[in-house]
Write a protein that holds these residues in place. Structure first.
Motif, short mmCIF file in Angstrom:
data_model
loop_
_atom_site.label_atom_id
_atom_site.label_comp_id
_atom_site.label_asym_id
_atom_site.label_seq_id
_atom_site.Cartn_x
_atom_site.Cartn_y
_atom_site.Cartn_z
N PHE A 21 0.84 -1.20 0.00
CA PHE A 21 0.00 0.00 0.00
C PHE A 21 0.88 1.25 0.00
CE2 PHE A 21 -1.81 3.50 2.43
CZ PHE A 21 -2.99 3.74 1.75
N ALA A 22 1.90 1.27 0.87
CA ALA A 22 2.77 2.44 0.98
C ALA A 22 3.53 2.69 -0.32
CB ALA A 22 3.75 2.27 2.14
N THR A 23 3.99 1.62 -0.96
CA THR A 23 4.71 1.81 -2.23
C THR A 23 3.77 2.28 -3.33
OG1 THR A 23 4.52 -0.55 -2.77
CG2 THR A 23 6.55 0.16 -1.66
N GLN A 24 2.52 1.84 -3.30
CA GLN A 24 1.54 2.31 -4.27
C GLN A 24 1.21 3.79 -4.04
OE1 GLN A 24 -1.94 -0.26 -4.44
NE2 GLN A 24 -0.63 -2.06 -4.23
N VAL A 25 1.12 4.20 -2.78
CA VAL A 25 0.89 5.61 -2.45
C VAL A 25 2.06 6.45 -2.98
CG1 VAL A 25 0.79 7.28 -0.55
CG2 VAL A 25 -0.60 5.21 -0.47
N PHE A 26 3.27 5.97 -2.75
CA PHE A 26 4.45 6.67 -3.24
C PHE A 26 4.43 6.77 -4.76
CE2 PHE A 26 8.95 6.22 -4.71
CZ PHE A 26 9.34 7.52 -4.45
N ALA A 27 4.08 5.67 -5.43
CA ALA A 27 4.02 5.68 -6.89
C ALA A 27 2.97 6.67 -7.39
CB ALA A 27 3.73 4.27 -7.41
N ALA A 28 1.81 6.69 -6.73
CA ALA A 28 0.76 7.64 -7.14
C ALA A 28 1.24 9.08 -6.97
CB ALA A 28 -0.51 7.40 -6.31
N TYR A 29 1.93 9.34 -5.88
CA TYR A 29 2.44 10.69 -5.64
C TYR A 29 3.50 11.07 -6.67
CZ TYR A 29 4.42 14.73 -3.33
OH TYR A 29 4.88 16.00 -3.06
N GLN A 30 4.42 10.15 -6.93
CA GLN A 30 5.51 10.41 -7.89
C GLN A 30 5.00 10.62 -9.31
OE1 GLN A 30 8.06 11.39 -5.74
NE2 GLN A 30 9.24 10.67 -7.47
N THR A 31 3.92 9.91 -9.67
CA THR A 31 3.38 10.04 -11.02
C THR A 31 2.30 11.11 -11.11
OG1 THR A 31 1.77 8.26 -10.62
CG2 THR A 31 3.90 7.64 -11.62
N GLU A 32 2.17 11.86 -10.05
CA GLU A 32 1.22 12.97 -9.96
C GLU A 32 -0.23 12.52 -10.13
OE1 GLU A 32 2.52 16.17 -12.53
OE2 GLU A 32 4.49 16.23 -11.56
N ASP A 33 -0.52 11.31 -9.68
CA ASP A 33 -1.90 10.81 -9.65
C ASP A 33 -2.49 11.23 -8.30
OD1 ASP A 33 -4.29 9.50 -9.80
OD2 ASP A 33 -3.45 7.52 -10.21
N TYR A 34 -2.72 12.52 -8.15
CA TYR A 34 -3.12 13.09 -6.88
C TYR A 34 -4.54 12.68 -6.47
CZ TYR A 34 1.07 15.85 -7.64
OH TYR A 34 2.36 16.23 -7.87
N GLY A 35 -5.41 12.39 -7.42
CA GLY A 35 -6.75 11.93 -7.10
C GLY A 35 -6.71 10.63 -6.30
N ARG A 36 -5.93 9.67 -6.82
CA ARG A 36 -5.77 8.39 -6.12
C ARG A 36 -5.08 8.59 -4.77
NH1 ARG A 36 -3.38 3.68 -9.47
NH2 ARG A 36 -5.55 3.57 -10.05
N PHE A 37 -4.02 9.40 -4.76
CA PHE A 37 -3.29 9.68 -3.52
C PHE A 37 -4.23 10.23 -2.45
CE2 PHE A 37 -1.01 12.57 -0.73
CZ PHE A 37 0.06 11.80 -0.33
N LEU A 38 -5.04 11.20 -2.80
CA LEU A 38 -5.94 11.83 -1.82
C LEU A 38 -7.08 10.90 -1.40
CD1 LEU A 38 -6.00 15.46 -3.27
CD2 LEU A 38 -4.86 14.66 -1.17
#
Length: 196
Positions: free
Chosen positions: A158-175
Motif C-alpha cells: 500500500f505504501a509503495t503504491q501511495v508513493f508511486a501515485a504521488y511520484q506520477t502525480e496521480d493526486y486523485g488516487r493519492f488523496l
C-alpha cells in the motif's frame, strides 16, 4: 487542563531515557520483545505528537520544534530497523545451524529471546510514507534494503503504491487513499498532502 506540549515534553524525556537504557543493553536486548515494542510505541507516540503539535488538531505550536520531532522519529526508527534485521539474521543463523547439526542442539530458552514483531509491516508502512514526505532521498535506499517478503506484504505494498501515485502525480488516487486510510498512516502521508 495541562497543554499537550507539556505532556509531550514529559513523555518524550521518559521514553528517550527508556530507549537509551535499552540501547545500553545491546546486543542482547536487540532481539527481545521489550526492545521492539518499546521502539514501536515510541514511534507511534512521536507521530501522533507531530500531528497534534503541528496544529493539525488545534494543538499549540509555540514550543514545538518540528525538526526536533522528526529527529526523535528518526532516532526511534533506526534502532527499530536494526532490531528487525537482527531478528531475521538470528533466525537465519538458527535455521542454518539446525540443518547442519540438527534440532537437538538448539535450546528452547534461546528461541524465546527472539521476538518477531507482528507490527513490522505496519511500521515499514509508516517509515516509507514518512520518508516520502520528509526525506525522499532516503526512501529509495530504504526500499532497496527490504526483502521481497516484506515488500509484498499488503501494508507495505500500500505504501509503495501511495508513493508511486504521488511520484506520477496521480493526486486523485493519492488523496482518496489519504481520506480512507487509518489515522497514523494519514499522519505519515500528511507531510505531502498540501502538495498533492
Amino acid at each position: 487542563e495541562v497543554p499537550y506540549i507539556e505532556v509531550y515534553s514529559y513523555l518524550r524525556d521518559r521514553t528517550r531515557a527508556v530507549r537509551v537504557d535499552l540501547h545500553l543493553q545491546q546486543p542482547r536486548s536487540t532481539t527481545q520483545r521489550t526492545f521492539t515494542e518499546t521502539h514501536e510505541c515510541c514511534l507511534r507516540f512521536e507521530m501522533m505528537s507531530l500531528f497534534l503539535l503541528q496544529g493539525g488538531s488545534g494543538g499549540s505550536t509555540e514550543k514545538y520544534d518540528e525538526k526536533l520531532g522528526l529527529k526523535a522519529i528518526s532516532q526511534t526508527i533506526e534502532p527499530l530497523l536494526n532490531a528487525y534485521q537482527a531478528v531475521k539474521d538470528k533466525q537465519l543463523a538458527r535455521n542454518i545451524l539446525a540443518e547442519a547439526i540438527g534440532d537437538l542442539c538448539l535450546d528452547e530458552e534461546g528461541e524465546s529471546e527472539i521476538h518477531c514483531s507482528t507490527w513490522e509491516a505496519g511500521i515499514h508502512r509508516y517509515i516509507i510514507l514518512l520518508l516520502m514526505a520528509f526525506s525522499p532521498d532516503g526512501l529509495m535506499t530504504h526500499l532497496a534494503k527490504l526483502d521481497r517478503e516484506t515488500l509484498c506484504h499488503p501494508l507495505v505494498s500500500f505504501a509503495t503504491q501511495v508513493f508511486a501515485a504521488y511520484q506520477t502525480e496521480d493526486y486523485g488516487r493519492f488523496l482518496r487513499w489519504f481520506r480512507t486510510t487509518d489515522f497514523l498512516t494519514a499522519v505519515a502521508m500528511s507531510g505531502v498532502v498540501d502538495l498533492a
